[in-house]
Design an enzyme around this catalytic site. Structure first.
Site, mmCIF file in Angstrom:
data_model
loop_
_atom_site.group_PDB
_atom_site.id
_atom_site.type_symbol
_atom_site.label_atom_id
_atom_site.label_comp_id
_atom_site.label_asym_id
_atom_site.label_seq_id
_atom_site.Cartn_x
_atom_site.Cartn_y
_atom_site.Cartn_z
ATOM 1 N N SER A 154 51.360 35.829 32.215
ATOM 2 C CA SER A 154 51.638 34.487 32.236
ATOM 3 C C SER A 154 52.990 34.329 31.496
ATOM 4 O O SER A 154 53.899 34.767 31.594
ATOM 5 C CB SER A 154 50.411 33.535 31.814
ATOM 6 O OG SER A 154 50.429 32.408 32.118
ATOM 7 N N GLU A 216 46.771 32.431 42.998
ATOM 8 C CA GLU A 216 47.181 31.808 41.882
ATOM 9 C C GLU A 216 48.011 30.531 42.626
ATOM 10 O O GLU A 216 48.031 30.507 43.998
ATOM 11 C CB GLU A 216 48.208 32.735 41.225
ATOM 12 C CG GLU A 216 47.150 33.674 40.520
ATOM 13 C CD GLU A 216 48.163 34.217 39.488
ATOM 14 O OE1 GLU A 216 48.660 33.630 38.485
ATOM 15 O OE2 GLU A 216 48.015 35.348 39.308
ATOM 16 N N HIS A 251 44.474 33.218 38.355
ATOM 17 C CA HIS A 251 45.375 33.449 37.339
ATOM 18 C C HIS A 251 44.763 34.157 36.193
ATOM 19 O O HIS A 251 45.302 34.742 35.595
ATOM 20 C CB HIS A 251 46.047 32.003 36.858
ATOM 21 C CG HIS A 251 47.096 32.235 35.711
ATOM 22 N ND1 HIS A 251 48.380 32.624 36.226
ATOM 23 C CD2 HIS A 251 47.077 31.587 34.498
ATOM 24 C CE1 HIS A 251 49.163 32.779 35.015
ATOM 25 N NE2 HIS A 251 48.208 32.115 34.298
#
Length: 268
Positions: A154, A216, A251
């Site tokens: 991320s 995602e 995610h």
């Protein structure tokens, strides 16, 4: 480095160091998983993983299983870098350490409406890695300079891209999980353009792995898929780029799959 404190750790083959490092004298929690076998003649490969509180146990156990002989990978040193809060994702600390400086107005509103924590300290954190954490590991283990990997997820994936684009000599393998390419109106792509212009002159052999969950956010998937295309011209100059897209993963759920693929990427 201003101070190092070694602590016991409740799992065999693992230990914890607490260090105070960098210009701000901030505290970092360094979790180490020792290799399961003798070092190869060239030394151990090392994997440095960000958000250490979140990923250490999964990555260390995957490494333990995947380095079993006779068919496993070479033994590896796992170095997970976390924070004293113990939170899986310490948003305040990681937002500063993992991001490049951008104007506040280029950032989206956060889901809870709060202001973004202090950000823009990626270069300072790179200095901590380069000048303090990596020398610490080299003092503890014989390391293979040709197999030094960095993984982040991320915002950590954004940091990995920044590290590759600005200090490609620091690591040999860069693994960007679900990278936040969107940060600051895609400011990292300006770094990519400069990197692409300069890389052919560096005469380096480097590898980049990009991982993403197929479920995602659409823009995250599109950004991850775009990066290999942008970097494709550098293949003839020694940059190998791979994209791993994991079906049905989101995610956070993508993390175990990404960490398993990381081992193959770093140790093959």
């Amino acid at each position: 480095m201003s101070s190092i404190k070694e602590l016991s750790y409740p799992h065999q083959g693992c230990e914890e160091y607490v260090i105070t490092a960098g210009e701000r004298k901030l505290e970092y929690r360094i979790l180490l998983s020792h290799p399961s076998g003798e070092a190869p003649p060239e030394g151990y490969p090392v994997i440095y993983a960000l958000d250490g509180n979140a990923v250490f146990h999964t990555l260390a156990e995957a490494a333990r299983l995947q380095t079993r002989k006779p068919h496993g990978f070479d033994p590896v040193v796992i170095v997970a870098i976390g924070y004293p809060s113990g939170e899986a994702f310490d948003m305040t600390r990681r937002c500063y350490d993992f991001t490049i400086p951008v104007l506040e107005q280029t950032l989206p509103k956060r889901p809870d409406g709060s202001n973004w924590p202090e950000h823009g300290g990626a270069d300072s954190f790179l200095d901590v890695l380069q000048d303090e954490i990596m020398p610490l590991i080299s003092s503890l283990f014989p390391v293979d300079g040709s197999r030094q990997a960095l993984f982040g997820h991320s915002l950590g994936g954004l940091f990995v891209l920044h590290a590759l684009f600005t200090r490609p000599e620091l690591f040999t393998h860069y693994a960007a999980g679900s990278p936040s390419v969107w940060w600051g109106d895609y400011s990292v792509l300006a770094e990519q353009e400069r990197f692409s212009a300069d890389y052919p002159l560096r005469q380096l052999q480097r590898k980049l792995l990009i991982t993403i969950g197929a479920k995602e956010l659409d823009h995250m998937v599109e950004d991850a898929e775009k990066l290999p295309l942008l970097l494709e011209p550098l293949a003839e100059w020694g940059l190998q780029v791979n994209l791993a897209k994991f079906a049905e993963e989101r995610h956070v759920s993508v993390l175990p799959a990404a960490l398993s693929r990381l081992l193959k990427f770093a140790l093959t």
